[in-house]
Design a protein around this motif. Structure first.
Motif, mmCIF file in Angstrom:
data_model
loop_
_atom_site.group_PDB
_atom_site.id
_atom_site.type_symbol
_atom_site.label_atom_id
_atom_site.label_comp_id
_atom_site.label_asym_id
_atom_site.label_seq_id
_atom_site.Cartn_x
_atom_site.Cartn_y
_atom_site.Cartn_z
ATOM 1 N N VAL A 172 0.700 -1.228 0.259
ATOM 2 C CA VAL A 172 -0.092 -0.047 0.033
ATOM 3 C C VAL A 172 0.940 1.336 -0.013
ATOM 4 O O VAL A 172 1.846 1.221 0.775
ATOM 5 N N ASP A 173 0.745 2.150 -1.026
ATOM 6 C CA ASP A 173 1.475 3.370 -0.959
ATOM 7 C C ASP A 173 0.825 4.275 -0.086
ATOM 8 O O ASP A 173 -0.098 5.220 -0.086
ATOM 9 N N ARG A 174 1.253 4.248 1.168
ATOM 10 C CA ARG A 174 0.698 5.004 2.487
ATOM 11 C C ARG A 174 0.617 6.438 2.037
ATOM 12 O O ARG A 174 -0.227 7.169 2.698
ATOM 13 N N ALA A 175 1.855 6.971 1.614
ATOM 14 C CA ALA A 175 1.963 8.499 1.491
ATOM 15 C C ALA A 175 0.781 8.866 0.632
ATOM 16 O O ALA A 175 0.127 9.970 0.800
ATOM 17 N N LEU A 176 0.562 8.167 -0.433
ATOM 18 C CA LEU A 176 -0.565 8.346 -1.372
ATOM 19 C C LEU A 176 -2.080 8.354 -0.777
ATOM 20 O O LEU A 176 -2.871 9.267 -0.943
ATOM 21 N N VAL A 177 -2.258 7.451 -0.188
ATOM 22 C CA VAL A 177 -3.455 7.103 0.717
ATOM 23 C C VAL A 177 -3.626 8.360 1.790
ATOM 24 O O VAL A 177 -4.728 8.880 1.806
ATOM 25 N N HIS A 178 -2.716 8.720 2.284
ATOM 26 C CA HIS A 178 -2.937 9.770 3.324
ATOM 27 C C HIS A 178 -2.924 11.041 2.411
ATOM 28 O O HIS A 178 -3.880 12.077 3.154
ATOM 29 N N ARG A 179 -2.382 11.366 1.411
ATOM 30 C CA ARG A 179 -2.677 12.504 0.644
ATOM 31 C C ARG A 179 -4.164 12.252 0.039
ATOM 32 O O ARG A 179 -4.802 13.538 -0.028
ATOM 33 N N ASP A 180 -4.758 11.246 -0.353
ATOM 34 C CA ASP A 180 -5.945 11.136 -0.852
ATOM 35 C C ASP A 180 -7.143 11.639 0.257
ATOM 36 O O ASP A 180 -8.028 12.073 0.318
ATOM 37 N N TRP A 181 -6.777 10.928 1.542
ATOM 38 C CA TRP A 181 -7.570 11.104 2.587
ATOM 39 C C TRP A 181 -7.555 12.594 3.029
ATOM 40 O O TRP A 181 -8.453 13.106 3.441
#
Length: 126
Positions: free
Chosen positions: A33-42
């Motif tokens: 999981v690309d956590r950085a992308l997930v957090h940017r999206d959230w």
């Protein structure tokens, strides 16, 4: 959330814990999981939801569309059942760190998300 029994809500908390534990074990702690992308999206999503906290209904088409996007982001980790998604909503409210994180966007966001997510789970995931 008030429309659910305490027994059901306890089951939702358990479902969240069980499903996340199973997923973590199966995916080596969500290593892909690309956590950085997930957090940017959230972050981008919460910035859209925050202004609605004081003016929109949890079940409105606008809010439910945003919650669908929230669910889609959550599914990058694993696909939560309706009960686990309600458990996630409870976690946002009941975990002090999660509540503070969400409420930093807008006071009351954690509770707003919890109610909107429970409607989404009840109407879309079941």
């Amino acid at each position: 959330m008030d429309s659910f029994s305490s027994k059901y809500l306890d089951g939702c908390r358990e479902a969240l814990e069980e499903e996340q534990s199973r997923s973590l074990a199966a995916t080596n702690y969500w290593e892909k999981v690309d956590r950085a992308l997930v957090h940017r999206d959230w972050d981008a999503l919460y910035l859209k939801i925050a202004p609605l906290v004081d003016s929109a209904a949890f079940g409105s088409e606008q809010v439910q569309s945003l919650i669908a996007a929230h669910y889609d982001i959550a599914c990058r980790f694993y696909v939560p059942t309706a009960r686990a998604y309600v458990g996630m909503a409870l976690h946002y409210q009941e975990n002090a760190d999660m509540a503070a994180f969400h409420n930093a966007y807008q006071p009351g966001l954690a509770a707003f998300l919890a109610d909107a997510m429970s409607i989404y789970a009840r109407t879309t995931l079941t």
